[in-house]
Motif scaffolding. Structure first.
Motif, short mmCIF file in Angstrom:
data_model
loop_
_atom_site.label_atom_id
_atom_site.label_comp_id
_atom_site.label_asym_id
_atom_site.label_seq_id
_atom_site.Cartn_x
_atom_site.Cartn_y
_atom_site.Cartn_z
N ARG A 223 -37.41 -27.15 23.73
CA ARG A 223 -38.33 -28.03 23.02
C ARG A 223 -38.68 -27.44 21.64
O ARG A 223 -38.69 -28.16 20.62
CB ARG A 223 -39.60 -28.25 23.83
CG ARG A 223 -40.58 -29.22 23.17
CD ARG A 223 -41.82 -29.43 24.01
NE ARG A 223 -41.54 -30.28 25.17
CZ ARG A 223 -41.58 -29.87 26.43
NH1 ARG A 223 -41.87 -28.61 26.70
NH2 ARG A 223 -41.34 -30.70 27.43
N CYS A 226 -35.53 -27.66 19.34
CA CYS A 226 -35.25 -29.02 18.87
C CYS A 226 -36.26 -29.48 17.82
O CYS A 226 -35.95 -30.34 16.99
CB CYS A 226 -35.27 -29.99 20.05
SG CYS A 226 -33.89 -29.78 21.21
N ALA A 227 -37.44 -28.89 17.85
CA ALA A 227 -38.47 -29.28 16.88
C ALA A 227 -38.23 -28.68 15.50
O ALA A 227 -38.85 -29.11 14.52
CB ALA A 227 -39.84 -28.84 17.40
N ARG A 228 -37.35 -27.72 15.40
CA ARG A 228 -37.09 -27.07 14.12
C ARG A 228 -36.16 -27.95 13.26
O ARG A 228 -35.06 -28.30 13.68
CB ARG A 228 -36.47 -25.69 14.32
CG ARG A 228 -37.41 -24.69 14.95
CD ARG A 228 -36.86 -23.29 14.89
NE ARG A 228 -36.57 -22.86 13.52
CZ ARG A 228 -36.15 -21.63 13.20
NH1 ARG A 228 -35.98 -20.72 14.15
NH2 ARG A 228 -35.90 -21.32 11.96
N THR A 229 -36.61 -28.26 12.08
CA THR A 229 -35.82 -29.11 11.17
C THR A 229 -34.96 -28.29 10.22
O THR A 229 -34.17 -28.86 9.47
CB THR A 229 -36.75 -30.02 10.35
OG1 THR A 229 -37.67 -29.20 9.59
CG2 THR A 229 -37.54 -30.94 11.27
N SER A 251 -35.28 -35.97 25.88
CA SER A 251 -35.27 -37.23 25.13
C SER A 251 -35.15 -38.46 26.03
O SER A 251 -35.27 -39.59 25.57
CB SER A 251 -34.10 -37.23 24.14
OG SER A 251 -32.86 -37.34 24.82
#
Length: 307
Positions: A223, A226-229, A251
């Protein structure tokens, strides 16, 4: 002429018990455990890469574990340079350097050296890595058909590497790889052991370990990743086994059971590829064993390799 300092190496497929043996050896022989696993270098992948836990870290010094941010570009060449420094430091501290891992490319780069490929043009690298894998493979078939023939059409990383090299240097990667520089294999007294346990035992261990990872925080780890842009979708850290599967579960694209089944299957397939590589590729003088009990492995290592 002085005898070169020793270097211990413990290799094998995932879940084969390498870490436990390395720590036991380090405890008895003033060792420093040096990571040779491409996933365990990433700070973002503590649980999913099965990095040593706090108990193992407390028993012996560990190096090159979790020291790279997932957004950073990392390579076998960079790892080999860092590993050489850690080996030198261990020798300076009168400690036994113990390489442990399952990434054969890392070990070959350190011991045999690396092809002296010039720095890739940044624009070419960006262009190549932006291509879908099918387009990159088609382009490689034209630019370097022999390389394309050797690679699986879905092998994103190796296809991109071969294509960017031939486009940037005008020479196929295989020509560069025929030249090797920087290897330390002939300058150290290497004692190596490859762990090749029973395949059914290994398959069951892979499945159990992934279940344990879920209990230890793998979901939270994915989680956060995946949150890292700032990490590209095709970055190596995102291709680690379990990231895509758990991400799809989070998702809603997969159920929990489907994610677990796919991740366990991917782990077993990866272990199978590693098993085949370590059975066939390392030099014949490297000891191989199917033993799985740590104390027995330690005894074998000491009596057959260190004496």
């Amino acid at each position: 002429m002085s005898v070169p300092p020793p270097l211990a190496l413990i290799a094998g497929p995932t879940a084969s018990g390498k870490s436990a043996l390395a720590v036991a050896l380090a405890e008895k022989h003033r060792g420093v455990v040096i990571n040779a696993d491409s996933a365990q270098v990433y700070a973002d992948l503590h649980v999913l890469s099965a990095r040593p836990d706090d108990g193992e870290l407390a028993r012996a010094p560990h190096r090159l574990f979790g020291h790279i941010d997932g957004a950073d570009d990392y390579s076998a060449a960079r790892w080999a340079a860092e590993a050489r420094q850690e080996i030198l430091q261990a020798h300076a501290d009168d400690r036994l350097p113990i390489l442990v891992g399952g990434t054969g490319l890392y070990m070959r780069t350190l011991l045999d050296g690396i092809a002296p490929v010039p720095e890739i043009d940044a624009d070419i690298r960006m262009e190549v890595r932006a291509l879908p894998v099918a387009e990159a493979y088609a382009a490689l078939e034209k630019a370097d058909p022999q390389a394309a023939q050797r690679l699986r059409p879905t092998d994103t990383t190796r296809i991109a590497r071969a294509l960017e090299v031939v486009r940037s240097t005008g020479r196929p990667l295989a020509e560069w790889q025929a030249e090797r520089v920087g290897g330390i294999g002939k300058r150290v007294a290497l004692t190596a052991m490859v762990l090749l346990p029973d395949r059914e035992w290994l398959r069951a261990r892979c499945d159990r370990r992934f279940d344990l990872m879920l209990d230890q925080g793998a979901v939270e780890e994915v989680r956060a990743l995946c949150a890292r842009t700032d990490i590209a979708a095709n970055a190596p850290v995102r291709r680690a086994i379990g990231v895509a599967e758990i991400g799809a579960w989070l998702s809603g694209a997969l159920t929990r059971e489907e994610a677990i089944e796919r991740a366990q299957a991917a782990t077993r397939q990866y272990a199978k590829r590693q098993y085949t590589w370590f059975r066939n590729q390392p030099p014949g003088e490297w000891a191989r064993t199917d033993e799985t009990e740590t104390n027995r492995l330690l005894h074998i290592f000491e009596t057959k390799l260190l004496n």
